[in-house]
Design a protein around this motif. Sequence first.
Motif, mmCIF file in Angstrom:
data_model
loop_
_atom_site.group_PDB
_atom_site.id
_atom_site.type_symbol
_atom_site.label_atom_id
_atom_site.label_comp_id
_atom_site.label_asym_id
_atom_site.label_seq_id
_atom_site.Cartn_x
_atom_site.Cartn_y
_atom_site.Cartn_z
ATOM 1 N N PHE A 6 3.932 3.112 12.174
ATOM 2 C CA PHE A 6 3.289 2.344 11.079
ATOM 3 C C PHE A 6 4.479 1.297 10.398
ATOM 4 N N LEU A 7 4.028 0.261 10.124
ATOM 5 C CA LEU A 7 4.773 -0.605 9.352
ATOM 6 C C LEU A 7 4.195 -0.745 7.717
ATOM 7 N N GLN A 8 5.024 -0.150 6.923
ATOM 8 C CA GLN A 8 4.734 -0.430 5.663
ATOM 9 C C GLN A 8 5.214 -1.949 5.037
ATOM 10 N N MET A 9 4.611 -2.611 4.530
ATOM 11 C CA MET A 9 5.266 -4.031 4.211
ATOM 12 C C MET A 9 4.907 -4.076 2.618
ATOM 13 N N ASN A 10 6.029 -3.916 1.795
ATOM 14 C CA ASN A 10 6.059 -4.197 0.433
ATOM 15 C C ASN A 10 6.603 -5.585 0.004
ATOM 16 N N SER A 11 6.416 -5.938 -1.174
ATOM 17 C CA SER A 11 7.102 -6.965 -1.902
ATOM 18 C C SER A 11 6.783 -8.093 -0.908
ATOM 19 N N MET A 12 5.757 -8.422 -0.299
ATOM 20 C CA MET A 12 5.477 -9.533 0.761
ATOM 21 C C MET A 12 5.765 -10.801 0.142
ATOM 22 N N LYS A 13 6.047 -11.613 1.057
ATOM 23 C CA LYS A 13 6.238 -12.975 0.626
ATOM 24 C C LYS A 13 5.362 -13.893 1.586
ATOM 25 N N PRO A 14 5.024 -15.238 1.062
ATOM 26 C CA PRO A 14 4.482 -16.210 1.904
ATOM 27 C C PRO A 14 5.014 -16.539 3.227
ATOM 28 N N GLU A 15 6.284 -16.175 3.503
ATOM 29 C CA GLU A 15 6.803 -16.713 4.584
ATOM 30 C C GLU A 15 6.689 -15.454 5.648
ATOM 31 N N ASP A 16 6.230 -14.162 5.005
ATOM 32 C CA ASP A 16 5.830 -12.971 5.946
ATOM 33 C C ASP A 16 4.404 -13.466 6.667
ATOM 34 N N THR A 17 3.988 -14.579 6.444
ATOM 35 C CA THR A 17 2.607 -14.811 7.160
ATOM 36 C C THR A 17 3.130 -15.136 8.532
ATOM 37 N N ALA A 18 2.066 -14.271 9.384
ATOM 38 C CA ALA A 18 2.355 -14.290 10.926
ATOM 39 C C ALA A 18 1.310 -13.674 11.556
ATOM 40 N N MET A 19 1.090 -13.801 12.735
ATOM 41 C CA MET A 19 0.426 -12.752 13.750
ATOM 42 C C MET A 19 1.482 -11.954 14.028
ATOM 43 N N TYR A 20 1.100 -10.676 13.648
ATOM 44 C CA TYR A 20 2.038 -9.480 14.060
ATOM 45 C C TYR A 20 1.606 -8.503 15.413
ATOM 46 N N TYR A 21 2.630 -8.366 16.374
ATOM 47 C CA TYR A 21 2.228 -7.773 17.588
ATOM 48 C C TYR A 21 3.077 -6.606 17.547
ATOM 49 N N LEU A 53 0.465 -1.762 8.477
ATOM 50 C CA LEU A 53 0.004 -1.814 10.025
ATOM 51 C C LEU A 53 0.133 -0.644 10.642
ATOM 52 N N SER A 54 -0.719 -0.273 11.365
ATOM 53 C CA SER A 54 -0.692 0.836 12.484
ATOM 54 C C SER A 54 -0.698 0.284 13.949
ATOM 55 N N CYS A 55 -0.028 1.113 14.743
ATOM 56 C CA CYS A 55 -0.618 0.603 16.341
ATOM 57 C C CYS A 55 -0.263 2.145 16.887
ATOM 58 N N THR A 56 -1.313 2.397 17.590
ATOM 59 C CA THR A 56 -1.359 3.646 18.424
ATOM 60 C C THR A 56 -1.273 3.364 20.026
ATOM 61 N N LEU A 57 -0.431 3.971 20.850
ATOM 62 C CA LEU A 57 -0.469 3.898 22.171
ATOM 63 C C LEU A 57 -1.264 4.665 22.764
ATOM 64 N N THR A 58 -2.308 4.108 23.840
ATOM 65 C CA THR A 58 -3.271 5.034 24.287
ATOM 66 C C THR A 58 -3.200 4.495 25.825
ATOM 67 N N GLN A 70 -3.386 2.844 32.666
ATOM 68 C CA GLN A 70 -3.086 1.530 32.119
ATOM 69 C C GLN A 70 -2.760 1.976 30.611
ATOM 70 N N VAL A 71 -1.880 1.361 30.263
ATOM 71 C CA VAL A 71 -1.286 1.547 28.704
ATOM 72 C C VAL A 71 -2.111 0.489 27.813
ATOM 73 N N HIS A 72 -2.348 0.871 26.764
ATOM 74 C CA HIS A 72 -2.899 -0.056 25.520
ATOM 75 C C HIS A 72 -2.394 0.138 24.280
ATOM 76 N N LEU A 73 -2.230 -0.772 23.572
ATOM 77 C CA LEU A 73 -1.462 -0.655 22.172
ATOM 78 C C LEU A 73 -2.706 -1.095 21.237
ATOM 79 N N VAL A 74 -3.193 -0.160 20.436
ATOM 80 C CA VAL A 74 -4.424 -0.596 19.603
ATOM 81 C C VAL A 74 -3.763 -0.727 18.080
ATOM 82 N N GLU A 75 -3.787 -1.899 17.409
ATOM 83 C CA GLU A 75 -3.504 -2.447 16.214
ATOM 84 C C GLU A 75 -4.318 -2.410 15.186
ATOM 85 N N SER A 76 -4.115 -1.956 13.919
ATOM 86 C CA SER A 76 -5.024 -2.202 12.789
ATOM 87 C C SER A 76 -4.071 -2.357 11.551
ATOM 88 N N GLY A 77 -4.828 -2.921 10.446
ATOM 89 C CA GLY A 77 -4.078 -2.919 9.155
ATOM 90 C C GLY A 77 -3.832 -4.587 8.733
#
Length: 122
Positions: A79-94, A20-25, A1-8
């Motif tokens: 990794f997803l480096q998010m700079n100059s963030m805006k309120p419209e970036d608010t969301a659940m990230y998958y 954000l980071s995501c590791t495939l295990t 089974q494959v899992h994607l483990v997110e953090s950040g």
Amino acid sequence: QVHLVESGGGSVQAGGSLRLSCTLTGRTYSRICMGWFRQAPGKAREGVAFVYTPGSTHYTNSVKGRFTISEEEDKNTVFLQMNSMKPEDTAMYYCAAAARPGCTVESGVDYWGQGTQVTVSS
């Protein structure tokens, strides 16, 4: 089974940054495409940023110049480096992964992470 483990995920003020980071295990899986979708309340899930082996990238227009996706291929981590963030970036990230190049759309994704919340306040 494959899992994607997110953090950040977390909360930040407008103009701030998060990473954000995501590791495939799990079992051996030759992923070709890996990246991030997001879904805001009441809106459809949208593709944000993706990296294709061996290293080309794709971004949705609204994050170009602000977000950067990178990978440690030997660690199956992106990794997803998010700079100059805006309120419209608010969301659940998958995090998403696929064994073919088409993971920029939901139908092309093989595996999903559990999601990490990102909130940007004005």
